[in-house]
Design a protein around this motif. Structure first.
Motif, PDB file in Angstrom:
ATOM      1  N   LEU A   1      -9.835  -7.453 -27.549  1.00 22.76           N
ATOM      2  CA  LEU A   1      -8.469  -7.964 -27.652  1.00 22.76           C
ATOM      3  C   LEU A   1      -8.115  -8.782 -26.424  1.00 22.76           C
ATOM      4  N   TRP A   2      -8.479  -8.288 -25.242  1.00 22.24           N
ATOM      5  CA  TRP A   2      -8.215  -9.038 -24.005  1.00 22.24           C
ATOM      6  C   TRP A   2      -8.910 -10.393 -24.042  1.00 22.24           C
ATOM      7  N   ALA A   3     -10.167 -10.406 -24.476  1.00 24.52           N
ATOM      8  CA  ALA A   3     -10.921 -11.661 -24.542  1.00 24.52           C
ATOM      9  C   ALA A   3     -10.276 -12.627 -25.529  1.00 24.52           C
ATOM     10  N   GLN A   4      -9.815 -12.107 -26.661  1.00 23.50           N
ATOM     11  CA  GLN A   4      -9.162 -12.953 -27.656  1.00 23.50           C
ATOM     12  C   GLN A   4      -7.862 -13.530 -27.093  1.00 23.50           C
ATOM     13  N   GLU A   5      -7.078 -12.707 -26.446  1.00 24.08           N
ATOM     14  CA  GLU A   5      -5.816 -13.178 -25.874  1.00 24.08           C
ATOM     15  C   GLU A   5      -6.061 -14.216 -24.784  1.00 24.08           C
ATOM     16  N   LYS A   6      -7.088 -14.008 -23.977  1.00 25.09           N
ATOM     17  CA  LYS A   6      -7.428 -14.970 -22.927  1.00 25.09           C
ATOM     18  C   LYS A   6      -7.842 -16.306 -23.541  1.00 25.09           C
ATOM     19  N   LEU A   7      -8.670 -16.248 -24.572  1.00 26.16           N
ATOM     20  CA  LEU A   7      -9.111 -17.461 -25.246  1.00 26.16           C
ATOM     21  C   LEU A   7      -7.933 -18.205 -25.871  1.00 26.16           C
ATOM     22  N   GLU A   8      -7.038 -17.464 -26.524  1.00 25.52           N
ATOM     23  CA  GLU A   8      -5.867 -18.091 -27.140  1.00 25.52           C
ATOM     24  C   GLU A   8      -4.958 -18.722 -26.093  1.00 25.52           C
ATOM     25  N   ALA A   9      -4.819 -18.075 -24.935  1.00 24.94           N
ATOM     26  CA  ALA A   9      -3.992 -18.627 -23.858  1.00 24.94           C
ATOM     27  C   ALA A   9      -4.612 -19.917 -23.314  1.00 24.94           C
ATOM     28  N   GLU A  10      -5.925 -19.925 -23.157  1.00 19.67           N
ATOM     29  CA  GLU A  10      -6.612 -21.129 -22.685  1.00 19.67           C
ATOM     30  C   GLU A  10      -6.480 -22.267 -23.690  1.00 19.67           C
ATOM     31  N   MET A  11      -6.603 -21.936 -24.968  1.00 21.91           N
ATOM     32  CA  MET A  11      -6.474 -22.966 -25.996  1.00 21.91           C
ATOM     33  C   MET A  11      -5.051 -23.523 -26.020  1.00 21.91           C
TER      34      MET A  11
ATOM     35  N   LYS B   1      -3.006 -23.609 -23.494  1.00 20.09           N
ATOM     36  CA  LYS B   1      -2.847 -24.403 -22.275  1.00 20.09           C
ATOM     37  C   LYS B   1      -3.473 -25.779 -22.450  1.00 20.09           C
ATOM     38  N   GLN B   2      -4.664 -25.838 -23.021  1.00 21.00           N
ATOM     39  CA  GLN B   2      -5.325 -27.119 -23.264  1.00 21.00           C
ATOM     40  C   GLN B   2      -4.522 -27.968 -24.238  1.00 21.00           C
ATOM     41  N   GLU B   3      -3.961 -27.322 -25.243  1.00 23.96           N
ATOM     42  CA  GLU B   3      -3.153 -28.051 -26.221  1.00 23.96           C
ATOM     43  C   GLU B   3      -1.910 -28.634 -25.568  1.00 23.96           C
ATOM     44  N   LYS B   4      -1.270 -27.864 -24.693  1.00 31.35           N
ATOM     45  CA  LYS B   4      -0.090 -28.354 -23.983  1.00 31.35           C
ATOM     46  C   LYS B   4      -0.457 -29.523 -23.068  1.00 31.35           C
ATOM     47  N   GLU B   5      -1.603 -29.415 -22.414  1.00 34.56           N
ATOM     48  CA  GLU B   5      -2.039 -30.470 -21.506  1.00 34.56           C
ATOM     49  C   GLU B   5      -2.399 -31.743 -22.266  1.00 34.56           C
ATOM     50  N   SER B   6      -2.984 -31.592 -23.440  1.00 35.35           N
ATOM     51  CA  SER B   6      -3.413 -32.777 -24.186  1.00 35.35           C
ATOM     52  C   SER B   6      -2.254 -33.430 -24.935  1.00 35.35           C
ATOM     53  N   ASN B   7      -1.270 -32.691 -25.366  1.00 30.22           N
ATOM     54  CA  ASN B   7      -0.148 -33.260 -26.109  1.00 30.22           C
ATOM     55  C   ASN B   7       0.724 -34.190 -25.288  1.00 30.22           C
ATOM     56  N   PRO B   8       1.107 -33.891 -24.051  1.00 25.52           N
ATOM     57  CA  PRO B   8       1.917 -34.847 -23.289  1.00 25.52           C
ATOM     58  C   PRO B   8       1.195 -36.173 -23.075  1.00 25.52           C
ATOM     59  N   ALA B   9      -0.108 -36.138 -22.892  1.00 24.43           N
ATOM     60  CA  ALA B   9      -0.861 -37.373 -22.705  1.00 24.43           C
ATOM     61  C   ALA B   9      -0.826 -38.218 -23.975  1.00 24.43           C
ATOM     62  N   GLU B  10      -0.972 -37.582 -25.106  1.00 26.12           N
ATOM     63  CA  GLU B  10      -0.920 -38.311 -26.367  1.00 26.12           C
ATOM     64  C   GLU B  10       0.476 -38.871 -26.608  1.00 26.12           C
ATOM     65  N   GLN B  11       1.480 -38.102 -26.241  1.00 23.78           N
ATOM     66  CA  GLN B  11       2.849 -38.573 -26.429  1.00 23.78           C
ATOM     67  C   GLN B  11       3.138 -39.750 -25.512  1.00 23.78           C
ATOM     68  N   ALA B  12       2.627 -39.722 -24.284  1.00 29.23           N
ATOM     69  CA  ALA B  12       2.843 -40.827 -23.347  1.00 29.23           C
ATOM     70  C   ALA B  12       2.137 -42.087 -23.838  1.00 29.23           C
ATOM     71  N   GLU B  13       0.937 -41.930 -24.375  1.00 32.66           N
ATOM     72  CA  GLU B  13       0.205 -43.074 -24.915  1.00 32.66           C
ATOM     73  C   GLU B  13       0.957 -43.711 -26.071  1.00 32.66           C
ATOM     74  N   SER B  14       1.477 -42.895 -26.957  1.00 30.40           N
ATOM     75  CA  SER B  14       2.165 -43.441 -28.122  1.00 30.40           C
ATOM     76  C   SER B  14       3.490 -44.081 -27.709  1.00 30.40           C
ATOM     77  N   ALA B  15       4.116 -43.621 -26.641  1.00 30.70           N
ATOM     78  CA  ALA B  15       5.369 -44.225 -26.168  1.00 30.70           C
ATOM     79  C   ALA B  15       5.103 -45.575 -25.500  1.00 30.70           C
ATOM     80  N   ASP B  16       3.935 -45.726 -24.864  1.00 32.77           N
ATOM     81  CA  ASP B  16       3.592 -46.979 -24.194  1.00 32.77           C
ATOM     82  C   ASP B  16       3.268 -48.086 -25.177  1.00 32.77           C
ATOM     83  N   LYS B  17       2.760 -47.744 -26.308  1.00 34.96           N
ATOM     84  CA  LYS B  17       2.401 -48.737 -27.313  1.00 34.96           C
ATOM     85  C   LYS B  17       3.668 -49.285 -27.946  1.00 34.96           C
ATOM     86  N   LYS B  18       3.717 -50.593 -28.061  1.00 30.34           N
ATOM     87  CA  LYS B  18       4.855 -51.229 -28.722  1.00 30.34           C
ATOM     88  C   LYS B  18       4.550 -51.307 -30.208  1.00 30.34           C
ATOM     89  N   PRO B  19       5.528 -51.070 -31.013  1.00 28.28           N
ATOM     90  CA  PRO B  19       5.272 -51.185 -32.445  1.00 28.28           C
ATOM     91  C   PRO B  19       4.969 -52.642 -32.785  1.00 28.28           C
TER      92      PRO B  19
END
Length: 146
Positions: free
Chosen positions: A104-114, A116-134
């Motif tokens: 259970l600890w290992a599963q919770e650690k893995l889910e927390a890491e995932m 965290k990675q998702e949070k880190e990757s989403n702002p970058a994608e959002q910034a990229e899409s905001a920089d692009k002009k339609p």
């Protein structure tokens, strides 16, 4: 007399066989129901024990308290040592309980890491899409902007 004794024994054997078949069918049905319940939790299926059972076996309140788990595990493991009059069965239950909580600890650690990675990757994608002009839609009738 021999005929009636044989007849009684034959009926008893037949009834016992029918009862064994009924018990077997009931056991298969119960196992099928248990499988449906545990399909959602692959770790419970793999370990054969739930987190709730593990906490009861080790007599712990907080499953995230590693020090308490360690102390309770050592106590129950030693208390159930076959050399001290315990049983290997109970000792193995104590081991499985600790392993299940560690899973259970290992599963919770893995889910927390995932997460965290998702949070880190989403702002970058959002910034990229905001920089692009339609892009402007193409104009019809051959008119071009100059």
């Amino acid at each position: 007399m021999l005929m009636s004794g044989t007849r009684i024994a034959g009926r008893a054997f037949g009834d016992a066989y029918k009862q064994a078949l009924a018990n077997s069918a009931a056991a298969r049905a119960a196992a099928g129901n248990m499988k449906a319940v545990t399909d959602g939790d692959k770790m419970t299926q793999a370990s054969g024990i739930t987190v709730d059972e593990s906490t009861k076996i080790l007599n712990i309140k907080d499953i995230h308290d590693k020090e308490e788990l360690s102390k309770k595990f050592a106590h129950h493991f030693d208390a159930n040592d076959p050399k001290k009059g315990g049983t290997l069965y109970l000792q193995s239950k104590v081991i499985r309980a600790r392993e299940r909580i560690e899973m259970l600890w290992a599963q919770e650690k893995l889910e927390a890491e995932m997460a965290k990675q998702e949070k880190e990757s989403n702002p970058a994608e959002q910034a990229e899409s905001a920089d692009k002009k339609p892009s402007e839609p193409p104009q019809e009738n051959g008119d071009k902007k100059q």
